[in-house]
Write a protein that holds these residues in place. Structure first.
Motif, PDB file in Angstrom:
ATOM      1  N   TYR A 279      36.089  27.457  18.911  1.00  0.00           N
ATOM      2  CA  TYR A 279      36.933  28.662  19.370  1.00  0.00           C
ATOM      3  C   TYR A 279      38.119  28.534  18.728  1.00  0.00           C
ATOM      4  O   TYR A 279      38.956  27.581  18.786  1.00  0.00           O
ATOM      5  CB  TYR A 279      37.177  28.844  20.696  1.00  0.00           C
ATOM      6  N   GLU A 280      38.526  29.658  17.789  1.00  0.00           N
ATOM      7  CA  GLU A 280      39.623  29.427  16.828  1.00  0.00           C
ATOM      8  C   GLU A 280      41.118  29.614  17.622  1.00  0.00           C
ATOM      9  O   GLU A 280      42.042  28.939  17.323  1.00  0.00           O
ATOM     10  CB  GLU A 280      39.811  30.574  15.782  1.00  0.00           C
ATOM     11  N   ASP A 281      41.217  30.304  18.935  1.00  0.00           N
ATOM     12  CA  ASP A 281      42.060  30.354  19.540  1.00  0.00           C
ATOM     13  C   ASP A 281      42.031  29.292  20.710  1.00  0.00           C
ATOM     14  O   ASP A 281      42.609  29.510  21.860  1.00  0.00           O
ATOM     15  CB  ASP A 281      42.319  31.720  20.170  1.00  0.00           C
ATOM     16  N   TYR A 282      41.874  28.184  19.925  1.00  0.00           N
ATOM     17  CA  TYR A 282      41.439  26.950  21.016  1.00  0.00           C
ATOM     18  C   TYR A 282      42.702  26.294  22.071  1.00  0.00           C
ATOM     19  O   TYR A 282      42.369  25.740  22.799  1.00  0.00           O
ATOM     20  CB  TYR A 282      41.178  25.559  20.071  1.00  0.00           C
ATOM     21  N   GLN A 283      43.922  26.966  21.931  1.00  0.00           N
ATOM     22  CA  GLN A 283      44.712  26.445  22.817  1.00  0.00           C
ATOM     23  C   GLN A 283      45.069  27.241  24.048  1.00  0.00           C
ATOM     24  O   GLN A 283      45.882  27.135  24.897  1.00  0.00           O
ATOM     25  CB  GLN A 283      46.406  26.381  21.993  1.00  0.00           C
ATOM     26  N   LYS A 284      44.350  28.370  24.338  1.00  0.00           N
ATOM     27  CA  LYS A 284      44.106  29.269  25.205  1.00  0.00           C
ATOM     28  C   LYS A 284      43.222  29.261  26.041  1.00  0.00           C
ATOM     29  O   LYS A 284      43.125  29.958  26.954  1.00  0.00           O
ATOM     30  CB  LYS A 284      44.303  30.825  24.691  1.00  0.00           C
TER      31      LYS A 284
ATOM     32  N   GLY B 132      35.179  35.198  18.735  1.00  0.00           N
ATOM     33  CA  GLY B 132      36.401  34.462  18.400  1.00  0.00           C
ATOM     34  C   GLY B 132      35.990  33.134  18.155  1.00  0.00           C
ATOM     35  O   GLY B 132      36.507  32.206  17.646  1.00  0.00           O
TER      36      GLY B 132
ATOM     37  N   LYS C 118      43.593  22.654  14.675  1.00  0.00           N
ATOM     38  CA  LYS C 118      42.553  23.607  14.211  1.00  0.00           C
ATOM     39  C   LYS C 118      41.541  23.110  13.038  1.00  0.00           C
ATOM     40  O   LYS C 118      42.045  22.643  11.781  1.00  0.00           O
ATOM     41  CB  LYS C 118      43.158  25.050  13.662  1.00  0.00           C
TER      42      LYS C 118
END
Length: 253
Positions: free
Chosen positions: A203-208, A139, A129
């Motif tokens: 995009y902060e929830d980048y692993q999704k 997001g 991150k």
């Protein structure tokens, strides 16, 4: 229902991994994501791979940009981007697959870039991150770079990981350096992005959003030295200090 993105070209860089490429294209097809165009830029793959690429081009309706020999990452991205005709480019390397529901996030990123002419890229994936983020919307957060912020991770504003960018990218930041190793090519573009005051959202929830898949049949073609991959605490610390000093010098001078 299909989600159409007529102003976006999917640009995929490829080298000897046609199974991975097909899996990526299938993932977009299953999600009924329709692009204005698809360009696959191949970096001089083996003859049997080229035969398969031509079959895939007919099945998935993409334009294949070929090369007679391997010329490296910089050349492969350059010639692929040159072939793009739409206003926006979704750049994805062949070993990434979008997770279900990706169309919503691509649509949101496109909305941000249409509303904000100052935003140059929207990033969808990372290995870590980004440390300095200012929440925006959907997001996504604005990436904030200041040379005096601590830590070397602040320098990683641009990345070759999946992102949406304006197809005029070269006009502002120049072309990718050619004839160098992939990591150096990427970081030189990153330096240009910083020096020319590029702006990115992350995009902060980048692993999704994307999954990087390196199967035993088609392992990663990127190689790195043992020192760069070592988890030894002393080596990790020394590497971090070195990067911070080195990258600060490169940005300033």
């Amino acid at each position: 229902m299909p989600t159409q993105f007529p102003s976006v070209t999917l640009l995929v860089t490829h080298y000897n991994r046609s199974q991975s490429l097909e899996r990526l294209l299938q993932a977009f097809q299953k999600q009924e994501i329709i692009f204005g165009d698809i360009v696959v830029s191949d970096d001089g793959s083996k003859s049997e791979q080229v035969v398969r690429l031509k079959e895939l081009a007919a099945n998935y309706n993409f334009r294949l940009v070929s090369a007679p020999q391997n010329n490296g990452l910089g050349n492969n991205i350059n010639k692929g981007q040159d072939a793009v005709k739409t206003a926006y480019t979704l750049y994805v390397q062949e070993d990434f697959d979008p997770f279900a529901g990706y169309a919503v996030h691509l649509s949101n990123a496109l909305t941000i870039m249409e509303e904000r002419p100052d935003v140059d890229i929207a990033r969808f994936y990372a290995y870590f991150k980004y440390p300095y983020l200012k929440p925006y919307k959907f997001g996504f957060s604005e990436m904030v770079f200041k040379i005096w912020y601590p830590g070397y991770k602040k320098f990683h504003v641009y990345s070759d990981h999946p992102h949406l960018r304006r197809s005029t990218f070269f006009e502002k930041f120049g072309r990718y350096a050619e004839g160098l190793k992939g990591d150096r090519t990427e970081f030189l573009m990153n330096l240009s992005f910083i020096k020319k005051k590029g702006k990115a959202v992350f995009y902060e929830d980048y692993q999704k959003l994307f999954d990087q898949v390196n199967s035993s049949d088609e392992p990663s073609t990127m190689t790195r030295s043992d020192l760069r991959q070592s988890n030894n605490p002393l080596i990790v610390l020394a590497r971090a200090l070195y990067r911070n000093v080195k990258h600060t010098w490169e940005v300033l001078f």
